[in-house]
Enzyme design. Structure first.
Site, PDB file in Angstrom:
ATOM      1  N   VAL A 188       0.829  -1.204   0.000  1.00 25.67           N
ATOM      2  CA  VAL A 188       0.000   0.000   0.000  1.00 25.67           C
ATOM      3  C   VAL A 188       0.866   1.256   0.000  1.00 25.67           C
ATOM      4  O   VAL A 188       0.641   2.182  -0.790  1.00 25.67           O
ATOM      5  CB  VAL A 188      -0.953   0.007   1.211  1.00 25.67           C
ATOM      6  CG1 VAL A 188      -1.735   1.310   1.276  1.00 25.67           C
ATOM      7  CG2 VAL A 188      -1.904  -1.184   1.137  1.00 25.67           C
ATOM      8  N   GLU A 191     -10.335   6.012   5.956  1.00 25.80           N
ATOM      9  CA  GLU A 191     -11.232   5.369   4.985  1.00 25.80           C
ATOM     10  C   GLU A 191     -10.680   4.028   4.511  1.00 25.80           C
ATOM     11  O   GLU A 191     -11.429   3.070   4.291  1.00 25.80           O
ATOM     12  CB  GLU A 191     -11.442   6.293   3.780  1.00 25.80           C
ATOM     13  CG  GLU A 191     -12.417   5.767   2.749  1.00 25.80           C
ATOM     14  CD  GLU A 191     -13.838   5.704   3.284  1.00 25.80           C
ATOM     15  OE1 GLU A 191     -14.383   4.586   3.347  1.00 25.80           O
ATOM     16  OE2 GLU A 191     -14.392   6.752   3.638  1.00 25.80           O
ATOM     17  N   VAL A 225     -11.276  -0.004   6.095  1.00 27.55           N
ATOM     18  CA  VAL A 225     -12.386  -0.922   5.858  1.00 27.55           C
ATOM     19  C   VAL A 225     -12.751  -0.891   4.372  1.00 27.55           C
ATOM     20  O   VAL A 225     -13.017   0.174   3.817  1.00 27.55           O
ATOM     21  CB  VAL A 225     -13.638  -0.550   6.689  1.00 27.55           C
ATOM     22  CG1 VAL A 225     -14.776  -1.530   6.417  1.00 27.55           C
ATOM     23  CG2 VAL A 225     -13.307  -0.522   8.174  1.00 27.55           C
ATOM     24  N   GLY A 249     -11.142  -1.319   1.553  1.00 28.68           N
ATOM     25  CA  GLY A 249     -10.241  -0.828   0.525  1.00 28.68           C
ATOM     26  C   GLY A 249     -10.694   0.441  -0.160  1.00 28.68           C
ATOM     27  O   GLY A 249     -10.856   1.497   0.451  1.00 28.68           O
ATOM     28  N   GLY A 305      -2.460 -15.665  -4.643  1.00 28.64           N
ATOM     29  CA  GLY A 305      -2.087 -14.463  -3.914  1.00 28.64           C
ATOM     30  C   GLY A 305      -3.220 -13.787  -3.176  1.00 28.64           C
ATOM     31  O   GLY A 305      -3.034 -12.715  -2.605  1.00 28.64           O
ATOM     32  N   GLU A 316      -2.770 -14.954   2.472  1.00 23.65           N
ATOM     33  CA  GLU A 316      -1.407 -14.878   2.985  1.00 23.65           C
ATOM     34  C   GLU A 316      -0.878 -16.273   3.290  1.00 23.65           C
ATOM     35  O   GLU A 316      -1.636 -17.243   3.394  1.00 23.65           O
ATOM     36  CB  GLU A 316      -1.380 -14.031   4.257  1.00 23.65           C
ATOM     37  CG  GLU A 316      -1.895 -12.609   4.101  1.00 23.65           C
ATOM     38  CD  GLU A 316      -0.929 -11.717   3.358  1.00 23.65           C
ATOM     39  OE1 GLU A 316       0.250 -12.119   3.195  1.00 23.65           O
ATOM     40  OE2 GLU A 316      -1.348 -10.637   2.926  1.00 23.65           O
ATOM     41  N   LYS A 324     -12.889  -4.730  11.332  1.00 21.82           N
ATOM     42  CA  LYS A 324     -13.654  -3.836  10.450  1.00 21.82           C
ATOM     43  C   LYS A 324     -15.081  -3.658  10.962  1.00 21.82           C
ATOM     44  O   LYS A 324     -15.644  -2.557  10.884  1.00 21.82           O
ATOM     45  CB  LYS A 324     -13.647  -4.393   9.036  1.00 21.82           C
ATOM     46  CG  LYS A 324     -12.252  -4.420   8.409  1.00 21.82           C
ATOM     47  CD  LYS A 324     -12.223  -5.193   7.103  1.00 21.82           C
ATOM     48  CE  LYS A 324     -10.829  -5.202   6.501  1.00 21.82           C
ATOM     49  NZ  LYS A 324     -10.760  -6.022   5.275  1.00 21.82           N
ATOM     50  N   GLY A 370      -5.812  -4.734  -1.872  1.00 22.23           N
ATOM     51  CA  GLY A 370      -4.852  -4.522  -2.941  1.00 22.23           C
ATOM     52  C   GLY A 370      -4.173  -3.178  -2.805  1.00 22.23           C
ATOM     53  O   GLY A 370      -4.707  -2.238  -2.203  1.00 22.23           O
TER      54      GLY A 370
END
Length: 429
Positions: A14, A127, A130, A132, A185, A188, A203, A304
């Site tokens: 990220v 933001e 939760v 993405g 992917g 994990e 979340k 992602g």
């Protein structure tokens, strides 16, 4: 114009995307904010692993970077509890607004962090913590501030949704679907946080806190994962027009002594006609029910690098605009202070599969066990005969404790060879 200086804490998937987008969109961001944005430094543990970052920006001294006088804003994408908590507190106490994607920290210690930000007169936006890229928290906090939210139900973990979707599509078991998710992917190497529901529970706590104006932590969330969901469970769901999803459910429940907040994460059967049932793969979706607005649904990429970075940059623009204006935005409120309702008192419905002896009176015996614990049966059917006889029962809504005690009693009945499956049911009238 003097640029706003940003300290970036963390440069993983990220953080790397945030850094790249800050560079690529520098002109647009400056136009939207009213001043240029410039990265003051990037704090990482191992600088040698980030050859793509200019060497003069890299530092291992995160606290020193946060404390620099020229830093205006801090972006935290480290994750975890410490050192993230100490760094965020140091930032706000130094008068710097913070953007974070740290769901675990906010679910555990959000009250203290918000209090520190309010005291310092700075912003704390998150933001990206939760769902993405999905714009969700700001609508809950701002757009629906004039309404009363009754219920929030969501698929907020892409890994588990991918696994359950593949189980439904291919008939695979949990282990096979998990192996596929890992290979692609989506999961994990250690998938515990996802498949055991910890990620979704954090979340859910954030969603409940914002929706019901009450302090809810991850410890208040009832949590169950999906590792016990079998291919048979998924097939049984399909037989009654349902599919299985891991749901985060936040409800405002009316009671004689006032409203309470019930927050839970668990796998559940939902009708294929429900909008959430069509959410496949690693996507996220959240269904909101409010008094005046009615039903709303938010859908999109829930994880992602780039999707999450999009949410981070959205917050960064908001807090930077506030900085330029010399003000802080409105923070969340906890004025309602509603108590959390334990799962034992929360009304739910069950789908139960029983391996039973195929003898006269077995249905009456099973029905009596339900009645003795105050649980009403909605539907019942028998599949197979002889040694393959199975009773499939769907209950009406009852306190979870009553349903749990019913299951315990069923396990003791001589006519019941085994309780083969127990799943909650949501969304059935």
């Amino acid at each position: 114009m003097k640029p706003l200086k940003v300290a970036l804490l963390g440069c993983g998937t990220v953080g790397g995307a945030v850094l790249r987008l800050l560079d690529e969109q520098a002109g647009d961001l400056a136009a939207r904010i009213g001043r240029p944005v410039q990265v003051a430094g990037v704090a990482v543990r191992r600088p040698d692993r980030h050859p793509e970052v200019p060497a003069d920006l890299l530092t291992t001294d995160a606290l020193g970077l946060v404390a620099r006088d020229d830093v205006d804003l801090v972006v935290e994408v480290i994750g975890g509890i410490e050192p993230a908590r100490s760094l965020i507190l140091a930032a706000v106490e130094a008068g710097k607004s913070v953007v974070s994607a740290n769901k675990a920290l906010l679910a555990e210690d959000g009250v203290a962090l918000h209090a520190a930000a309010a005291k310092a007169g700075v912003d704390l936006y998150y933001e990206a913590s939760v769902a993405g890229a999905i714009p969700l928290l700001r609508p809950l906090r701002e757009s629906l501030a004039g309404d009363q939210i009754r219920r929030v139900v969501g698929i907020v973990n892409g890994t588990t949704n991918y696994i359950l979707s593949r189980m439904a599509e291919t008939g695979a078991g949990f282990s096979e679907a998990l192996a596929e998710a890992t290979e692609l992917g989506y999961a994990e190497a250690d998938p515990t946080a996802d498949v055991d529901g910890f990620d979704a529970a954090a979340k859910a706590a954030i969603l409940a806190s914002l929706s019901f104006h009450s302090a809810v932590t991850a410890a208040d969330v009832h949590r169950e994962g999906i590792s016990a969901v079998s291919a048979t469970d998924v097939a049984r769901a399909a037989e009654i027009g349902c599919t299985v999803k891991l749901l985060a459910i936040c409800e405002r429940v009316a009671g004689e002594d006032g409203d309470t907040v019930a927050v839970r994460v668990h796998p559940a059967m939902i009708p294929t006609s429900h909008p959430l049932a069509a959410v496949g793969g690693a996507f996220n979706a959240v269904f909101v029910e409010a008094e005046a607005a009615g039903q709303l649904m938010f859908y999109g990429q829930g994880a992602g690098g780039e999707p999450t970075a999009s949410a981070v940059l959205g917050d960064l623009v908001a807090v930077a605009r506030n900085r330029v204006a010399g003000a802080a935005g409105a923070g969340p409120t906890a004025y309602a202070d509603l108590p959390t309702r334990p799962i034992a008192e929360t009304p739910t419905r069950y789908h139960v599969s029983l391996d039973v002896a195929d003898v006269p009176g077995v249905l009456a015996t099973v029905a009596t066990a339900f009645a003795e614990h105050g649980v009403s049966i909605a539907t019942v059917r028998q599949d197979g005969h002889g040694d393959a006889a199975t009773l499939v029962i769907v209950t009406h809504s009852a306190p979870d404790a009553a349903l749990s005690s019913t299951i315990a009693a069923l396990r003791e009945l001589p006519a019941v060879r085994g309780v083969t499956s127990v799943l909650r049911v949501e969304g059935l009238s």
